[in-house]
Design a protein around this motif. Structure first.
Motif, PDB file in Angstrom:
ATOM      1  N   SER A 399       0.750  -1.154   0.027  1.00  7.59           N
ATOM      2  CA  SER A 399       0.187   0.068   0.075  1.00  7.59           C
ATOM      3  C   SER A 399       0.893   1.205   0.039  1.00  7.59           C
ATOM      4  O   SER A 399       0.148   2.377  -0.231  1.00  7.59           O
ATOM      5  CB  SER A 399      -1.044  -0.040   1.315  1.00  7.59           C
ATOM      6  N   SER A 400       2.159   1.070   0.141  1.00  2.00           N
ATOM      7  CA  SER A 400       2.940   2.302   0.189  1.00  2.00           C
ATOM      8  C   SER A 400       3.720   2.707  -1.106  1.00  2.00           C
ATOM      9  O   SER A 400       4.209   3.845  -1.228  1.00  2.00           O
ATOM     10  CB  SER A 400       4.073   2.121   1.404  1.00  2.00           C
ATOM     11  N   LEU A 401       3.257   1.937  -2.155  1.00  2.00           N
ATOM     12  CA  LEU A 401       3.763   2.327  -3.404  1.00  2.00           C
ATOM     13  C   LEU A 401       2.733   2.455  -4.227  1.00  2.00           C
ATOM     14  O   LEU A 401       1.518   1.609  -4.365  1.00  2.00           O
ATOM     15  CB  LEU A 401       4.769   1.012  -3.935  1.00  2.00           C
ATOM     16  N   ASN A 402       2.625   3.594  -5.258  1.00  2.00           N
ATOM     17  CA  ASN A 402       1.768   3.611  -6.117  1.00  2.00           C
ATOM     18  C   ASN A 402       1.443   2.744  -7.203  1.00  2.00           C
ATOM     19  O   ASN A 402       2.433   2.466  -8.019  1.00  2.00           O
ATOM     20  CB  ASN A 402       1.826   5.181  -6.739  1.00  2.00           C
ATOM     21  N   PRO A 403       0.546   1.958  -7.146  1.00  2.00           N
ATOM     22  CA  PRO A 403       0.354   0.871  -8.516  1.00  2.00           C
ATOM     23  C   PRO A 403       0.469   1.396  -9.765  1.00  2.00           C
ATOM     24  O   PRO A 403       0.698   0.708 -10.642  1.00  2.00           O
ATOM     25  CB  PRO A 403      -1.021  -0.111  -7.856  1.00  2.00           C
ATOM     26  N   ARG A 404       0.028   2.566  -9.874  1.00  2.00           N
ATOM     27  CA  ARG A 404      -0.209   3.258 -11.247  1.00  2.00           C
ATOM     28  C   ARG A 404       1.229   3.831 -11.888  1.00  2.00           C
ATOM     29  O   ARG A 404       1.389   4.269 -12.939  1.00  2.00           O
ATOM     30  CB  ARG A 404      -1.208   4.408 -11.384  1.00  2.00           C
ATOM     31  N   MET A 405       2.462   3.968 -10.878  1.00  2.00           N
ATOM     32  CA  MET A 405       3.483   4.506 -11.500  1.00  2.00           C
ATOM     33  C   MET A 405       4.549   3.454 -11.594  1.00  2.00           C
ATOM     34  O   MET A 405       4.534   2.540 -10.551  1.00  2.00           O
ATOM     35  CB  MET A 405       4.074   5.390 -10.264  1.00  2.00           C
ATOM     36  N   ARG A 406       5.459   3.656 -12.442  1.00  2.00           N
ATOM     37  CA  ARG A 406       6.575   2.718 -12.751  1.00  2.00           C
ATOM     38  C   ARG A 406       7.497   2.900 -11.457  1.00  2.00           C
ATOM     39  O   ARG A 406       7.415   3.989 -10.958  1.00  2.00           O
ATOM     40  CB  ARG A 406       7.212   2.883 -14.081  1.00  2.00           C
ATOM     41  N   VAL A 407       8.482   1.957 -11.455  1.00  2.00           N
ATOM     42  CA  VAL A 407       9.272   1.960 -10.263  1.00  2.00           C
ATOM     43  C   VAL A 407      10.103   3.170 -10.338  1.00  2.00           C
ATOM     44  O   VAL A 407      10.671   3.746  -9.462  1.00  2.00           O
ATOM     45  CB  VAL A 407      10.216   0.724 -10.219  1.00  2.00           C
ATOM     46  N   ASP A 408      10.547   3.405 -11.443  1.00  2.00           N
ATOM     47  CA  ASP A 408      11.663   4.624 -11.680  1.00  2.00           C
ATOM     48  C   ASP A 408      11.091   5.630 -11.150  1.00  2.00           C
ATOM     49  O   ASP A 408      11.846   6.781 -10.719  1.00  2.00           O
ATOM     50  CB  ASP A 408      12.489   4.451 -13.039  1.00  2.00           C
ATOM     51  N   ASP A 409       9.677   6.100 -11.693  1.00  2.00           N
ATOM     52  CA  ASP A 409       9.079   7.109 -11.048  1.00  2.00           C
ATOM     53  C   ASP A 409       8.804   7.419  -9.558  1.00  2.00           C
ATOM     54  O   ASP A 409       8.878   8.478  -9.041  1.00  2.00           O
ATOM     55  CB  ASP A 409       7.773   7.270 -11.925  1.00  2.00           C
ATOM     56  N   GLY A 444      13.528  -0.767 -12.869  1.00  2.00           N
ATOM     57  CA  GLY A 444      12.860   0.467 -12.757  1.00  2.00           C
ATOM     58  C   GLY A 444      11.727   0.678 -13.940  1.00  2.00           C
ATOM     59  O   GLY A 444      10.666   1.409 -13.707  1.00  2.00           O
ATOM     60  N   LEU A 445      11.652  -0.336 -14.911  1.00  2.00           N
ATOM     61  CA  LEU A 445      10.654  -0.215 -15.939  1.00  2.00           C
ATOM     62  C   LEU A 445       9.538  -0.898 -15.765  1.00  2.00           C
ATOM     63  O   LEU A 445       8.408  -1.121 -16.364  1.00  2.00           O
ATOM     64  CB  LEU A 445      11.293  -0.735 -17.463  1.00  2.00           C
ATOM     65  N   LYS A 446       9.582  -1.631 -14.493  1.00  2.00           N
ATOM     66  CA  LYS A 446       8.386  -2.557 -14.328  1.00  2.00           C
ATOM     67  C   LYS A 446       7.375  -1.623 -13.107  1.00  2.00           C
ATOM     68  O   LYS A 446       7.772  -0.534 -12.455  1.00  2.00           O
ATOM     69  CB  LYS A 446       8.796  -3.790 -13.583  1.00  2.00           C
ATOM     70  N   TYR A 447       6.200  -2.180 -12.890  1.00  2.00           N
ATOM     71  CA  TYR A 447       5.165  -1.648 -11.840  1.00  2.00           C
ATOM     72  C   TYR A 447       5.385  -2.554 -10.703  1.00  2.00           C
ATOM     73  O   TYR A 447       5.842  -3.833 -10.570  1.00  2.00           O
ATOM     74  CB  TYR A 447       3.939  -1.878 -12.407  1.00  2.00           C
ATOM     75  N   PRO A 448       5.025  -2.044  -9.414  1.00  2.00           N
ATOM     76  CA  PRO A 448       5.171  -2.781  -8.098  1.00  2.00           C
ATOM     77  C   PRO A 448       4.447  -3.854  -8.061  1.00  2.00           C
ATOM     78  O   PRO A 448       5.120  -5.227  -7.376  1.00  2.00           O
ATOM     79  CB  PRO A 448       4.131  -1.809  -7.218  1.00  2.00           C
ATOM     80  N   HIS A 449       3.250  -4.357  -8.992  1.00  2.00           N
ATOM     81  CA  HIS A 449       2.792  -5.497  -8.664  1.00  2.00           C
ATOM     82  C   HIS A 449       3.467  -6.680  -9.398  1.00  2.00           C
ATOM     83  O   HIS A 449       3.187  -7.927  -9.175  1.00  2.00           O
ATOM     84  CB  HIS A 449       1.381  -5.708  -9.316  1.00  2.00           C
ATOM     85  N   GLU A 450       4.429  -6.380 -10.031  1.00  2.00           N
ATOM     86  CA  GLU A 450       5.387  -7.369 -10.664  1.00  2.00           C
ATOM     87  C   GLU A 450       6.511  -8.044  -9.922  1.00  2.00           C
ATOM     88  O   GLU A 450       7.447  -8.684 -10.273  1.00  2.00           O
ATOM     89  CB  GLU A 450       6.128  -6.638 -12.172  1.00  2.00           C
TER      90      GLU A 450
END
Length: 569
Positions: A399-409, A444-450
Motif C-alpha cells: 500500500s505504500s507504493l503507487n500501483p499506477r507508477m513505474r518503479v523508476d518514477d 525501474g521499467l516495471k510496476y510494483p505488482h510485478e
C-alpha cells in the motif's frame, strides 16, 4: 482414518506463455485434534493448498491431479453447489487480512448472524446468543457493545478475533489458518494461538496453520511440513524438523530466524538455490554525505509529546470526546543509534513515528531535530528541508507504493520534489539506487505488482534513500515478510546504520527482531513510555510488569536448531 488427507495434489495455473505449477505432487494429512504447520517462503505453494482444500482457487487455477478427502470422502471433485454447502460448515478458513474478510458495510453482529443462520439455523434469540458467546470466547471485551460496531472500529488484533469467531461459528471439523497472527503484537498473538490450541484439544478440530513465523510453528504445532517451490522438502514432528532438520533448505530457513537470546552481527540468508542478493553498500557509502555522529548529542529530543484523535463528533466543543493516543511522551534519540519502540497495538508507537515524520500535527509538547524545534514548523520551505532529512519505510510495501507508477518514477519522486537533480541526472541516480538495493536498474521499467513482497520493500528502501536522509523511521518494515526476506531487509538496515552513519527509529512488535537490531528500546503502553533501557538490559532485567509480560509471551525458540549461527561476542 485421518480427518483430512491430501494425496499427490498438483495445482496448475495455465498462462499464455507457459503452464505454472504452484503445487507439485504434495501429500499431507491432518489428524483430529492435530495442529499441522505449513511453512516456506512466499511462492512456496502454502496458501494455494489452503485455497484448493476450500475450493477457492482463482481462475484459471485448477487441480490437475490428486485427491483431497475429508473423513474419507473425496471433496476435490465436488461441484460448486456441493462445495458451498461444505465450505464454512465443515471446513472454515481464517484469512491473513481481516479487512478483506469482513464486510465494512455490516456490523459484526450482522455478519455473524448471517453465517450462523446460513449453516446452522435457529431462532433469532438463539442465533444472537451464539454470536454474543463467540465474541466473548475470542476475548473481545464488552461483547454486547462491540457486536453492534463496524469492522473499522476495531484494531487489527480485534478484527482478527472477529474473523476467528466467524470461522468458529459453524463448529467446523477443519480450520485452515492462513497467517492468522501476521502483524499482531505478542500479547494478541499469544491469545489467538492459545484459542486455536484450545479448539484442537477440546473439540478435536484439525488445524492447518500456514505461517512464515517459525516461532509460532515451534510453539504451536504438532507436525510441520516444509515447502519449497511447490514441493514438500521435509515433513515430520515439529520437534524433530525444527530441532534436527535434515534438508538443506530447512536448515537454511531456520538459521535465518532471529533469536531472542543470541545476538548476531548479520542474519544468515537462505543459501539453498544460491539466491542471496547483493546489497552494494560500499558503492553507496562513497557518495553519501559525511555525517557527524557524535553519540553524546541527541539527533532528536522528544519532550512531553501528546496527540489526541476525535472519537465522537458534536456541534459544541463540550459534546465532543477525544482519544489520547500519545500521552506526555519524552525521550532522546542519539546520533548513529537504532532506537526501538515496542508495545501492543494501540500503544501509540506508529502515532509517535508519524508525528516525528511530520505526517500528524502535534497537539502538545515539542520535537527538536539537531537543535531546531520542528514540531511547530509552518513555513513550507523549512518543512520541506526537514522532511528531506527524515524518511520513512512503512509496514506494508503493497500500500505504500503507487500501483499506477513505474518503479523508476516512484524512486525519482522525492528527488524531483526536493529539486535535488534534473534531467538525465535523476535517471542515473535512480538506476544507482536500484542497483545498490540489489534489484538492478532494469527493475525501474516495471510496476510494483510485478515484484514480491521483499522486492517491494527494497523499492521502498530505495525511495527512502533517494534524498540521502540522516534519519530513517522504520515502522514494522518486516512484519509481513517471510523469514528469508526479513533477513535480507534487516541486513540492509544494519548496513545502512553502520556504514552510512544513519540514525534509525525502529518500530516493531517482533521482540526477537528488536533484540537483534536496537541499541536502546522504549516500551509503550496506552500512549505512555513505561520503560526505557539499553536493549541488553531490557531483555535481561525488565523493570516493569508490563515489559516482563511482553518478554514472557515472546516465542522462546529454544528448541530450534542453531546450525549455521555465529553469535556476536
Amino acid at each position: 482414518m485421518s480427518l483430512l488427507t491430501i494425496n499427490d495434489l498438483t495445482v496448475e495455473f495455465p498462462t499464455r506463455r507457459q503452464l505454472f505449477t504452484a503445487v507439485d505432487h504434495v501429500d499431507l494429512s491432518v489428524e483430529p485434534g492435530e495442529i499441522h504447520g505449513l511453512v516456506g517462503e512466499s511462492g512456496a505453494g502454502k496458501s494455494t493448498i489452503g485455497a484448493a482444500i476450500m475450493g477457492l482457487l482463482d481462475r484459471p487455477g485448477r487441480i490437475a491431479s490428486g485427491t483431497i478427502k475429508l473423513s474419507g470422502d473425496e471433496i476435490s471433485g465436488l461441484d460448486t453447489e456441493a462445495m458451498r454447502g461444505l465450505r464454512g460448515k465443515k471446513i472454515s478458513m481464517i484469512f491473513q487480512d481481516p479487512l478483506t474478510s469482513l464486510n465494512p458495510l455490516f456490523t459484526v453482529r450482522e455478519q455473524l448472524v448471517e453465517t450462523i443462520q446460513a449453516h446452522l439455523g435457529g431462532s433469532d434469540a438463539e442465533v444472537n446468543k451464539r454470536a454474543r458467546d463467540l465474541i466473548d470466547r475470542v476475548g473481545i471485551p464488552d461483547p454486547d457493545t462491540r457486536l453492534d460496531q463496524y469492522p473499522h472500529q476495531f484494531s487489527g488484533g480485534m478484527r482478527q478475533r472477529v474473523v476467528i469467531a466467524l470461522a468458529l461459528c459453524t463448529e467446523p471439523d477443519v480450520i485452515i489458518a492462513d497467517e492468522p497472527t501476521t502483524a499482531l503484537d505478542v500479547s494478541v498473538q499469544a491469545q489467538i494461538l492459545d484459542l486455536i490450541k484450545e479448539l484442537a484439544t477440546e473439540r478435536q478440530v484439525g488445524v492447518i496453520l500456514i505461517t512464515h513465523d517459525m516461532g509460532v510453528i515451534a510453539d504451536t504445532t504438532d507436525k510441520v511440513t516444509v515447502m519449497y517451490a511447490g514441493k514438500v522438502v521435509e515433513t515430520g514432528p515439529t520437534a524433530q524438523v525444527m530441532g534436527q532438520p535434515s534438508h538443506e533448505y530447512t536448515k537454511s530457513l531456520i538459521a535465518a530466524v532471529p533469536r531472542p537470546t543470541l545476538k548476531l552481527h548479520r542474519f544468515p540468508q537462505i543459501s539453498y538455490g544460491g539466491r542471496e542478493t547483493r546489497f552494494a553498500i560500499d558503492d553507496m557509502a562513497r557518495h553519501w554525505p559525511k555525517v557527524d555522529n557524535d553519540t553524546t548529542k541527541p539527533v532528536f529530543e522528544i519532550r512531553n509529546l501528546t496527540k489526541k484523535f476525535l472519537q465522537r463528533k458534536g456541534l459544541l466543543p463540550w459534546d465532543r470526546t477525544y482519544f489520547t493516543a500519545v500521552d506526555d511522551v519524552s525521550f532522546d534519540i542519539r546520533a548513529g543509534e537504532v532506537f526501538g519502540v515496542v508495545g501492543e497495538s494501540g500503544s501509540g508507537k506508529s502515532t509517535v513515528a508519524r508525528m516525528i515524520a511530520g505526517l500528524y500535527p502535534v497537539d502538545g509538547g515539542t520535537i527538536t531535530f539537531e537543535g531546531q524545534v520542528v514540531s511547530d514548523l509552518t513555513n513550507r520551505a523549512a518543512l520541506d528541508a526537514y522532511r528531506k532529512n527524515i524518511q520513512m519505510i512503512f509496514q506494508d510495501p503493497y500500500s505504500s507504493l503507487n500501483p499506477r507508477m513505474r518503479v523508476d518514477d516512484i524512486v525519482a519522486e522525492p528527488i524531483r520534489h526536493h529539486k535535488l537533480m534534473e534531467g538525465s541526472d535523476v535517471k542515473r541516480r535512480v538506476d544507482e539506487l536500484l542497483d545498490q538495493v540489489g534489484l538492478g536498474h532494469e527493475a525501474g521499467l516495471k510496476y510494483p505488482h510485478e515484484f514480491s513482497g521483499g522486492q517491494r520493500q527494497r523499492i521502498s528502501i530505495a525511495r527512502a534513500l533517494a534524498t540521502q536522509p540522516r534519519f530513517l523511521i522504520c515502522d514494522e518494515p518486516t512484519s509481513a515478510l517471510d523469514v528469508s526476506i526479513q533477513a535480507q531487509i534487516l541486513n540492509i538496515l544494519k548496513d545502512l546504520q553502520e556504514h552510512l552513519g544513519l540514525t534509525l527509529l525502529f518500530i516493531s512488535h517482533d521482540l526477537p527482531v528488536v533484540r537483534q537490531m536496537c541499541d536502546r528500546v522504549a516500551v509503550m503502553k496506552q500512549g505512555k513510555v513505561v520503560e526505557l533501557q539499553e536493549t541488553n538490559d531490557l531483555f535481561a532485567n525488565p523493570q516493569t510488569d508490563y515489559a516482563s509480560e511482553l518478554l514472557r509471551l515472546m516465542p522462546r525458540l529454544d528448541d530450534l536448531s542453531t546450525e549455521g549461527l555465529s553469535a556476536e561476542l
